[in-house]
Design an enzyme around this catalytic site. Structure first.
Site, PDB file in Angstrom:
ATOM      1  CG  HIS A 162      -0.304   0.002   2.542  1.00 34.43           C
ATOM      2  ND1 HIS A 162       0.565   0.981   2.976  1.00 34.43           N
ATOM      3  CD2 HIS A 162      -0.391  -0.876   3.569  1.00 34.43           C
ATOM      4  CE1 HIS A 162       0.977   0.711   4.199  1.00 34.43           C
ATOM      5  NE2 HIS A 162       0.420  -0.407   4.579  1.00 34.43           N
ATOM      6  CG  ASP A 285      -2.324 -19.960  12.624  1.00 31.95           C
ATOM      7  OD1 ASP A 285      -1.917 -19.773  13.786  1.00 31.95           O
ATOM      8  OD2 ASP A 285      -1.849 -20.822  11.857  1.00 31.95           O
ATOM      9  CB  SER A 300       1.278  -3.549   5.590  1.00 27.24           C
ATOM     10  OG  SER A 300       0.172  -3.083   6.303  1.00 27.24           O
TER      11      SER A 300
END
Length: 336
Positions: A162, A285, A300
């Site tokens: 991003h 998980d 990220s």
């Protein structure tokens, strides 16, 4: 070791909606090998100027005032030159103000896409007798993020997935960026309404890579030739057309320096999304949910693997549900 600087609620790892700058998956991508990322790294970016982060009144015998604020400057403005001299660092700005000795100076300021000029007269601070204009400033932006991939042949890497943003979610320009090895020493768990974050230390002051491109899909550059890739797995990439609803894996580092696989489920595939939110993912998980609460800042760029191929990277977290988030298709990152 030294602790990595953080700008809370964002900095380098701010959650930003960003238009892609990548290209379609190259025709030979099925044969191209990539080292699988998942390792966290510290990033230090130059602002190519001095950014105003706050104003401060200066005390003098005649009272307190702030020349910069009075002249119309705003937080987020970047001072790029004074009297025609570039001010790329805090030190350079201080030297220019000292030479001005209280005389009026012309300031060139970058505000978003605009270039503005201000005439300011610095005033002498009675406390330390230095000439000042009443600003708190920075010339770098630091934070941590996750390396997504490193192309095996060229050493080119992609990270974050991003745009690079400051805490006000303003896109940050790249002037100079170093990438450092980072060890995660703690996690602030994500909770409903509040994003969590990874906490880390830089392991040394020698960069492991240099970045040369920042855009809406992340940070890109080249790893140093001496970096040890021997412990890294290799994968190939697959386009979003091969992604399916169902089980997948992300590789992230939430403790130390070693990335580990964590199970997720892909809930939605949206190849046409223009904000790079091509996947909706849900963390399933148990270990990751227990340790982090789901997706946190610093993750990220964590690569998404499905059917043994790299299909994307984690980008955003749902603030109202940290177990869920968005991912970007890997073809939007490759080729930068």
């Amino acid at each position: 070791m030294r602790k990595l600087k953080f700008f809370l609620a964002g900095a380098l790892l701010a959650v930003c909606a960003a238009f892609g700058c990548g290209a379609p998956l190259p025709a030979d991508a099925a044969e191209t090998e990539y080292y699988l990322g998942g390792m966290t790294a510290g990033f230090s970016l130059s602002a190519n100027g001095v950014e105003i982060i706050a104003f401060k009144e200066i005390r003098t015998a005649g009272g307190s005032r702030c020349p910069a604020s009075d002249a119309g400057m705003k937080t987020g403005d970047v001072i790029v030159a004074v009297d025609g001299l570039h001010t790329r660092t805090v030190e350079e700005l201080g030297n220019v103000l000292a030479r001005a000795s209280g005389n009026a100076s012309e300031f060139l300021v970058r505000r978003g896409k605009e270039s503005l000029q201000f005439t300011l007269t610095p005033i002498r601070d009675d406390k330390d007798e230095k000439f000042k204009i009443g600003i708190l400033i920075r010339d770098t932006l630091s934070g941590i993020g996750t390396v997504t991939y490193i192309e095996k042949e060229s050493g080119r890497f992609g990270a974050l997935g991003h745009a690079v943003c400051d805490e006000n979610k303003n896109s940050f320009r790249l002037a100079d960026a170093c990438v450092y090895r980072c060890s995660i020493i703690g996690v602030t768990r994500g909770e409903r309404g509040r994003a969590g974050e990874l906490r880390g230390f830089l392991l040394n002051d020698m960069p492991i890579a240099q970045a040369d491109n920042v855009c809406g899909t992340g940070l890109y550059g080249t790893f140093e030739s001496g970096y040890d890739f021997s412990e890294l797995q290799t994968v190939t990439a697959a386009p979003m057309s091969e992604a399916t609803i169902g089980k997948a894996v992300i590789y992230s580092t939430i403790d130390g320096v070693e990335p580990k696989p964590y199970e997720i489920a892909i809930a939605k595939v949206d190849p046409g999304n223009r904000n790079n939110k091509n996947f909706v993912i849900k963390v399933t998980d148990d270990t990751l949910l227990r340790e982090t609460g789901g997706i946190v800042q610093g993750m990220s760029g964590s690569p998404i693997i499905q059917n043994g191929k790299m299909i994307g990277a984690v980008t955003h977290v749902f603030l109202n549900d940290p177990t869920r988030g968005y991912g970007i298709g890997i073809e939007k990152m490759l080729g930068n």
